[in-house]
Design a protein around this motif. Structure first.
Motif, PDB file in Angstrom:
ATOM      1  N   MET A   1     -31.541  16.888  46.881  1.00 39.79           N
ATOM      2  CA  MET A   1     -32.738  17.674  47.320  1.00 39.79           C
ATOM      3  C   MET A   1     -32.984  18.428  45.943  1.00 39.79           C
ATOM      4  O   MET A   1     -32.546  18.984  45.069  1.00 39.79           O
ATOM      5  CB  MET A   1     -32.529  18.860  48.482  1.00 39.79           C
ATOM      6  N   HIS A   2     -34.460  18.190  45.669  1.00 43.03           N
ATOM      7  CA  HIS A   2     -34.880  19.014  44.376  1.00 43.03           C
ATOM      8  C   HIS A   2     -34.720  20.490  44.458  1.00 43.03           C
ATOM      9  O   HIS A   2     -35.013  21.269  45.548  1.00 43.03           O
ATOM     10  CB  HIS A   2     -36.370  18.714  44.015  1.00 43.03           C
ATOM     11  N   ASP A   3     -34.539  21.169  43.544  1.00 42.97           N
ATOM     12  CA  ASP A   3     -34.414  22.825  43.476  1.00 42.97           C
ATOM     13  C   ASP A   3     -36.112  23.066  43.532  1.00 42.97           C
ATOM     14  O   ASP A   3     -36.657  22.733  42.747  1.00 42.97           O
ATOM     15  CB  ASP A   3     -33.928  23.244  42.331  1.00 42.97           C
ATOM     16  N   ARG A   4     -35.995  24.243  44.096  1.00 39.24           N
ATOM     17  CA  ARG A   4     -37.519  24.516  44.146  1.00 39.24           C
ATOM     18  C   ARG A   4     -37.501  26.303  44.636  1.00 39.24           C
ATOM     19  O   ARG A   4     -36.545  26.791  44.916  1.00 39.24           O
ATOM     20  CB  ARG A   4     -38.402  24.093  45.292  1.00 39.24           C
ATOM     21  N   LYS A   5     -38.452  26.885  43.817  1.00 40.12           N
ATOM     22  CA  LYS A   5     -38.763  28.619  43.954  1.00 40.12           C
ATOM     23  C   LYS A   5     -39.191  28.597  45.429  1.00 40.12           C
ATOM     24  O   LYS A   5     -39.899  28.077  45.944  1.00 40.12           O
ATOM     25  CB  LYS A   5     -39.703  29.012  42.878  1.00 40.12           C
ATOM     26  N   ILE A   6     -38.474  29.646  45.946  1.00 39.36           N
ATOM     27  CA  ILE A   6     -38.972  30.241  47.055  1.00 39.36           C
ATOM     28  C   ILE A   6     -39.882  31.482  47.150  1.00 39.36           C
ATOM     29  O   ILE A   6     -39.625  32.496  46.605  1.00 39.36           O
ATOM     30  CB  ILE A   6     -37.752  30.534  47.973  1.00 39.36           C
ATOM     31  N   PHE A   7     -41.069  31.331  47.612  1.00 38.98           N
ATOM     32  CA  PHE A   7     -42.033  32.437  47.785  1.00 38.98           C
ATOM     33  C   PHE A   7     -42.028  32.775  49.306  1.00 38.98           C
ATOM     34  O   PHE A   7     -42.550  31.976  49.899  1.00 38.98           O
ATOM     35  CB  PHE A   7     -43.399  32.173  47.250  1.00 38.98           C
ATOM     36  N   ALA A   8     -41.635  34.125  49.543  1.00 36.39           N
ATOM     37  CA  ALA A   8     -41.454  34.435  50.948  1.00 36.39           C
ATOM     38  C   ALA A   8     -42.135  35.697  51.026  1.00 36.39           C
ATOM     39  O   ALA A   8     -41.539  36.684  51.789  1.00 36.39           O
ATOM     40  CB  ALA A   8     -40.111  34.608  51.286  1.00 36.39           C
ATOM     41  N   GLY A   9     -43.280  36.002  50.492  1.00 35.73           N
ATOM     42  CA  GLY A   9     -43.960  37.360  50.544  1.00 35.73           C
ATOM     43  C   GLY A   9     -44.232  37.666  52.076  1.00 35.73           C
ATOM     44  O   GLY A   9     -43.819  38.908  52.466  1.00 35.73           O
ATOM     45  N   ALA A  10     -44.854  36.864  52.964  1.00 34.35           N
ATOM     46  CA  ALA A  10     -45.099  37.316  54.357  1.00 34.35           C
ATOM     47  C   ALA A  10     -43.900  37.550  55.132  1.00 34.35           C
ATOM     48  O   ALA A  10     -43.812  38.663  55.937  1.00 34.35           O
ATOM     49  CB  ALA A  10     -45.870  36.091  54.846  1.00 34.35           C
ATOM     50  N   LYS A  11     -42.842  36.916  54.765  1.00 33.31           N
ATOM     51  CA  LYS A  11     -41.355  37.052  55.403  1.00 33.31           C
ATOM     52  C   LYS A  11     -40.974  38.332  55.006  1.00 33.31           C
ATOM     53  O   LYS A  11     -40.430  39.176  55.869  1.00 33.31           O
ATOM     54  CB  LYS A  11     -40.507  36.034  55.146  1.00 33.31           C
ATOM     55  N   LEU A  12     -40.947  38.767  53.796  1.00 34.56           N
ATOM     56  CA  LEU A  12     -40.493  39.988  53.482  1.00 34.56           C
ATOM     57  C   LEU A  12     -41.184  41.136  53.862  1.00 34.56           C
ATOM     58  O   LEU A  12     -40.862  42.214  54.409  1.00 34.56           O
ATOM     59  CB  LEU A  12     -40.460  39.945  51.854  1.00 34.56           C
ATOM     60  N   ARG A  13     -42.482  41.022  53.887  1.00 34.20           N
ATOM     61  CA  ARG A  13     -43.454  42.178  54.530  1.00 34.20           C
ATOM     62  C   ARG A  13     -43.301  42.389  56.031  1.00 34.20           C
ATOM     63  O   ARG A  13     -43.269  43.499  56.462  1.00 34.20           O
ATOM     64  CB  ARG A  13     -44.958  41.780  54.435  1.00 34.20           C
ATOM     65  N   ASN A  14     -42.923  41.087  56.898  1.00 36.12           N
ATOM     66  CA  ASN A  14     -42.804  41.275  58.194  1.00 36.12           C
ATOM     67  C   ASN A  14     -41.311  42.122  58.436  1.00 36.12           C
ATOM     68  O   ASN A  14     -41.210  42.919  59.402  1.00 36.12           O
ATOM     69  CB  ASN A  14     -42.544  39.764  58.999  1.00 36.12           C
ATOM     70  N   ILE A  15     -40.335  41.561  57.648  1.00 37.84           N
ATOM     71  CA  ILE A  15     -39.132  42.325  57.884  1.00 37.84           C
ATOM     72  C   ILE A  15     -39.276  44.013  57.367  1.00 37.84           C
ATOM     73  O   ILE A  15     -38.753  44.539  58.447  1.00 37.84           O
ATOM     74  CB  ILE A  15     -38.015  41.403  56.949  1.00 37.84           C
ATOM     75  N   ARG A  16     -39.899  44.111  56.372  1.00 37.03           N
ATOM     76  CA  ARG A  16     -39.983  45.573  56.061  1.00 37.03           C
ATOM     77  C   ARG A  16     -41.071  46.413  57.189  1.00 37.03           C
ATOM     78  O   ARG A  16     -40.550  47.391  57.647  1.00 37.03           O
ATOM     79  CB  ARG A  16     -40.682  45.857  54.949  1.00 37.03           C
ATOM     80  N   GLN A  17     -42.072  45.792  57.569  1.00 36.56           N
ATOM     81  CA  GLN A  17     -42.674  46.399  58.691  1.00 36.56           C
ATOM     82  C   GLN A  17     -42.094  46.248  59.955  1.00 36.56           C
ATOM     83  O   GLN A  17     -42.055  47.490  60.667  1.00 36.56           O
ATOM     84  CB  GLN A  17     -43.950  45.529  58.744  1.00 36.56           C
ATOM     85  N   ALA A  18     -41.213  45.540  60.386  1.00 31.78           N
ATOM     86  CA  ALA A  18     -40.291  45.453  61.593  1.00 31.78           C
ATOM     87  C   ALA A  18     -39.378  46.752  61.587  1.00 31.78           C
ATOM     88  O   ALA A  18     -39.170  47.175  62.734  1.00 31.78           O
ATOM     89  CB  ALA A  18     -39.718  44.205  61.705  1.00 31.78           C
ATOM     90  N   LYS A  19     -38.765  47.030  60.441  1.00 27.07           N
ATOM     91  CA  LYS A  19     -37.882  48.116  60.310  1.00 27.07           C
ATOM     92  C   LYS A  19     -38.498  49.372  59.993  1.00 27.07           C
ATOM     93  O   LYS A  19     -38.009  50.360  59.846  1.00 27.07           O
ATOM     94  CB  LYS A  19     -36.976  47.786  59.109  1.00 27.07           C
ATOM     95  N   GLU A  20     -39.926  49.520  60.015  1.00 28.58           N
ATOM     96  CA  GLU A  20     -40.900  50.544  59.688  1.00 28.58           C
ATOM     97  C   GLU A  20     -40.417  51.362  58.553  1.00 28.58           C
ATOM     98  O   GLU A  20     -40.064  52.335  58.408  1.00 28.58           O
ATOM     99  CB  GLU A  20     -40.685  51.430  60.922  1.00 28.58           C
ATOM    100  N   LEU A  21     -40.378  50.684  57.424  1.00 28.78           N
ATOM    101  CA  LEU A  21     -39.872  51.154  56.085  1.00 28.78           C
ATOM    102  C   LEU A  21     -41.025  50.835  55.157  1.00 28.78           C
ATOM    103  O   LEU A  21     -41.888  50.128  55.279  1.00 28.78           O
ATOM    104  CB  LEU A  21     -38.795  50.188  55.584  1.00 28.78           C
TER     105      LEU A  21
END
Length: 472
Positions: A1-21
């Protein structure tokens, strides 16, 4: 499997908002600066290994959930929608698409909903021209398609419902051989519902019929035993998990009553699968059996399709299984079920790539067909496909034939029995597949039926090839 960069902006934002941080509070927990977090949330920087470890240790977030961010699904759907000839003269670039997803996710969803309505309207006009031309406004998404999309973007996993099914399996002590008997006993003792298995009293296309006033459940006796058991547990889940299902539907924002009722049935099916194949026990068995779907079906008293579908849902936070995609197609090549916990996405308005082994399965009914496949983005998969037949008993009973495919990135090959003795490390062992011809960027595919809609073609009448044009 080729190495690839992970862009997870929406996921990070959702995690933060769910924690109300706030960004500053979240950044402190991850031991990074607020400015760096802002860059991550806006997909200006790929997520680093240190941040991934912090997310795993402090929030129980798995890397697989980051790598299959909804952004990728939106990007695939947007790319397909914008390949419509309607946008041929003004198709945005990939960078513009990614920017729209990052900066205007709700606008992106609205655009996709609008395009689905447009496609639906166009198809309906083509079929029922005289009937629809008089009232071609206010088109809502087709209920079935809307529910498929809802499950797709929900990762086909509902944690509260999944855990309820697991608790129910433990209470009933089902082991794959007692599924049916345990369901009958639970219906009788807990709910006062008697069950009859009928051959002549039900239409050939009827599965079950529940009359709560009479406390009577009728089951089509012509179905295979594992299907009878599954639908018994489906009815139990409908009753016992009604509050959970109502809560999910209340938050779903589905447009119509019909869509919500279709979703209710689908959620009942999910709960039944979570009961017959309870998460932790099924996950352990899948690892032990190396994801052999035929053995797992025998172990849990389930059908091959039920097992394959369940494998694609094993994405419980903190305890994920191998990421699989699952798809079912009919003999015309139409995708009738689809879900992907991988980067692979499926075409919405056209047939799948003819080089995919799910089509080849119809050539060898009842046999497992294996394939190593590489998609245009460089991702490599091990895919297995097999035909399934659904029918009731009797000469005149209707027969439905499908092919199902289950696939996973080759990084998980050692965990999958079907990868044994395949040359996963050899590039020339992989079939070069795409999504569909009108979206595929490959230039020298002998199976191409039509050119990609966003590329020009070059025709040289002096030179005759299998495909009579080149892609410009």
């Amino acid at each position: 499997m080729h190495d690839r960069k992970i862009f997870a902006g929406a996921k990070l934002r959702n995690i933060r908002q769910a924690k109300e941080l706030t960004q500053r509070e979240f950044a402190q927990l991850l031991d990074i600066s607020a400015s760096y977090l802002n860059q991550l949330e806006n997909n200006q920087r790929p997520i680093s290994a240190a941040v991934i470890l912090a997310l795993m240790n402090k929030f129980g977030i798995e890397i697989a959930s980051l790598a299959t961010d909804d952004d990728e699904r939106f990007a695939a759907d947007l790319h397909e929608a914008l390949a419509d000839p309607l946008f041929a003269k003004a198709a945005p670039s990939r960078q513009e698409i990614n920017s729209a997803i990052t900066n205007s996710p709700e606008f992106t969803k609205a655009f996709l909903a609008l395009h689905r309505s447009y496609q639906s309207l166009k198809e309906r006009i083509a079929q029922y021209d005289s009937e629809l031309l008089s009232d071609a406004t206010g088109v809502e998404p087709q209920p079935y398609e809307e529910v498929r999309d809802y499950f797709h973007y929900h990762d086909n996993y509902f944690d509260e419902l999944d855990r309820a099914g697991e608790r129910r399996a433990e209470e009933a002590a089902i082991d794959g051989t007692t599924n049916k008997e345990a369901a009958l006993e639970r219906l009788a003792t807990r709910h006062g519902i008697s069950v009859t298995f009928e051959r002549r009293g039900m239409a050939l296309d009827e599965i079950s019929d529940l009359d709560m006033k009479r406390r009577l459940l009728r089951i089509n006796a012509g179905m295979p035993g594992e299907s009878q058991s599954f639908h018994l547990w489906h009815r139990i889940a409908e009753i016992e998990d009604r509050e959970i299902i109502d809560g999910i539907l209340g938050e779903s924002k589905l447009h119509s009553r019909e869509a919500r009722e279709v979703a209710r049935i689908a959620l009942g099916n999910f709960a039944a699968g979570a009961t017959v194949m309870p998460y932790r026990r099924f996950l352990a068995a899948a690892r032990d059996r190396r994801h052999d779907i035929e053995i797992l079906a025998a172990d849990f008293g389930a059908s091959l399709e039920q097992v394959a579908h369940r494998l694609s849902t094993l994405q419980r936070p903190g305890a994920p299984g191998v990421p699989f995609y699952f798809v079912r197609v009919d003999r015309a090549g139409t995708i009738t079920k689809r879900h992907s916990a991988t980067r692979l996405q499926f075409p919405r308005f056209s047939g799948a790539c003819p080089l995919w082994n799910v089509h080849q399965a119809f050539e060898t009914p009842g046999e497992i067909v294996r394939q190593l496949a590489e998609t245009p983005d460089g991702e490599r998969y091990i895919s297995v496909a097999r035909t399934i037949t659904k029918r009731s008993r009797g000469y005149r009973a209707p027969i439905r034939r499908y092919a199902i495919a289950l696939g996973s990135p080759v990084a998980y090959a050692r965990s999958i029995i079907y990868a044994d003795d395949l040359a996963v490390d050899q590039s020339d062992a992989y079939d070069l597949i795409g999504l569909s011809c009108r979206l595929c960027e490959r230039e020298n595919c002998p199976q191409r039926s039509v050119p990609p809609t966003d590329r020009k073609i070059l025709v040289d009448s002096r030179l005759r090839k299998v495909v009579p044009f080149k892609i410009g």
